[in-house]
Design a protein around this motif. Structure first.
Motif, short mmCIF file in Angstrom:
data_model
loop_
_atom_site.label_atom_id
_atom_site.label_comp_id
_atom_site.label_asym_id
_atom_site.label_seq_id
_atom_site.Cartn_x
_atom_site.Cartn_y
_atom_site.Cartn_z
N SER A 95 3.73 11.72 -13.57
CA SER A 95 3.31 13.07 -13.20
C SER A 95 1.95 13.08 -12.50
O SER A 95 1.54 14.08 -11.94
N GLY A 96 1.25 11.96 -12.55
CA GLY A 96 -0.06 11.89 -11.91
C GLY A 96 -1.21 12.20 -12.84
O GLY A 96 -2.38 12.02 -12.47
N VAL A 97 -0.91 12.70 -14.03
CA VAL A 97 -1.93 12.94 -15.06
C VAL A 97 -1.37 12.45 -16.39
O VAL A 97 -0.16 12.31 -16.55
N ILE A 107 0.83 -1.20 0.00
CA ILE A 107 0.00 0.00 0.00
C ILE A 107 0.87 1.25 0.00
O ILE A 107 1.83 1.35 0.76
N THR A 108 0.53 2.17 -0.87
CA THR A 108 1.25 3.43 -0.91
C THR A 108 0.85 4.26 0.30
O THR A 108 -0.31 4.54 0.50
N ASP A 109 1.82 4.65 1.12
CA ASP A 109 1.47 5.44 2.29
C ASP A 109 1.34 6.90 1.92
O ASP A 109 1.63 7.32 0.81
N GLU A 110 0.86 7.71 2.86
CA GLU A 110 0.61 9.11 2.58
C GLU A 110 1.87 9.84 2.16
O GLU A 110 1.85 10.75 1.35
N GLY A 111 3.02 9.42 2.71
CA GLY A 111 4.28 10.07 2.34
C GLY A 111 4.61 9.87 0.88
O GLY A 111 5.02 10.79 0.19
N GLU A 112 4.39 8.64 0.41
CA GLU A 112 4.68 8.36 -1.00
C GLU A 112 3.70 9.07 -1.92
O GLU A 112 4.06 9.56 -2.97
N LEU A 113 2.44 9.17 -1.48
CA LEU A 113 1.45 9.86 -2.30
C LEU A 113 1.83 11.31 -2.53
O LEU A 113 1.54 11.89 -3.56
N SER A 114 2.48 11.92 -1.56
CA SER A 114 2.77 13.35 -1.64
C SER A 114 4.03 13.66 -2.43
O SER A 114 4.33 14.82 -2.65
N THR A 115 4.75 12.63 -2.89
CA THR A 115 6.01 12.89 -3.58
C THR A 115 5.82 13.14 -5.06
O THR A 115 6.75 13.56 -5.73
N VAL A 116 4.63 12.88 -5.61
CA VAL A 116 4.43 13.07 -7.04
C VAL A 116 4.05 14.50 -7.34
O VAL A 116 3.68 15.27 -6.47
N CYS A 117 4.14 14.85 -8.63
CA CYS A 117 3.85 16.23 -9.03
C CYS A 117 2.39 16.58 -8.82
O CYS A 117 2.06 17.72 -8.52
N TYR A 118 1.54 15.60 -9.02
CA TYR A 118 0.10 15.85 -8.91
C TYR A 118 -0.43 15.01 -7.77
O TYR A 118 -0.19 13.81 -7.70
N ARG A 119 -1.14 15.62 -6.86
CA ARG A 119 -1.70 14.89 -5.73
C ARG A 119 -3.21 14.73 -5.96
O ARG A 119 -3.91 15.70 -6.21
#
Length: 228
Positions: free
Chosen positions: A78-80, A35-47
């Motif tokens: 990039s998240g998109v 599972i991707t934790d919140e820290g990893e989620l915040s490292t991408v360009c797009y949240r």
């Protein structure tokens, strides 16, 4: 030599494997390391928007969305994703044919905001409908895909373009071989069954009514799900 089905898995199949319930067949449960934790989620360009909000908008659990997001981010760092990138990704799944036209139509169906980008939210909402929506939800999504100019009805020209794009994507050397006339025959059959008032267009009402009453049409919709 004839080629069998492509070895590459479709987008739907690849993301199905990310879902915990796909493996277990029971209630979702995911190993914490996957599972991707919140820290990893915040490292991408797009949240992405809050996962709690997406839980409400989809039929996925929060843990499933976290796993899906990691897979989405691997494909789209990039998240998109824009249309060119989407076409590039899709071409890898169907290397034996030309998938660019179908990918264009599919991209427009995923791009619900019509802004030239597919975000994780766009992807998750559509994937939820395709995988876990009701029959009516899935048919509405398919109708929107076929309705290329989004004016509320499907014309013979639109359906022909869709069918031709699918046959182009599957390639000329598939097994069994497809006849050149197959797309037109498919469209003729579609309109013969769907266009109840013979006005040359198929409305959402005609589409839903016919599909839900005709087992053969529902079976033919399997072609659509195979190329998502």
């Amino acid at each position: 030599n004839h080629l069998s089905k492509p070895n590459k898995k479709t987008i739907k199949q690849r993301f199905l494997k990310l879902l915990p319930c796909y493996h277990s067949g029971s209630s979702p449960s995911v190993n914490q390391s996957s599972i991707t934790d919140e820290g990893e989620l915040s490292t991408v360009c797009y949240r992405p928007e809050g996962l709690d909000s997406l839980v409400q908008r989809t039929k996925f659990s929060k843990k499933e969305l976290q796993v899906l997001y990691r897979g989405f981010k691997n494909e789209c760092p990039s998240g998109v994703v824009n249309e060119d990138a989407f076409k590039s990704i899709y071409s890898k799944f169907f290397p034996q044919g030309d998938s660019s036209m179908y990918a264009h139509f599919l991209f427009e169906a995923f791009d619900t905001n019509n802004n030239g980008l597919v975000s994780f939210e766009d992807f998750a909402v559509s994937l939820s409908i395709i995988l876990r929506g009701t029959i009516t939800d899935k048919l509405n999504w398919a109708f929107n895909l076929y309705d290329l100019n989004k004016d509320g009805c499907i014309t013979r020209e639109e359906m022909t373009d869709i069918m031709q794009s699918i046959y182009n994507m599957m390639g000329k050397h598939t097994y069994p071989s497809m006849r050149v006339s197959a797309p037109k025959e498919h469209v003729d059959c579609f309109f013969l069954k769907m266009d109840k008032n013979k006005d040359g267009v198929v409305t959402i009402e005609e589409f839903l009514e016919t599909c839900q009453k005709d087992e053969n049409i529902m079976h033919s919709m399997h072609l659509f799900h195979n190329v998502i």
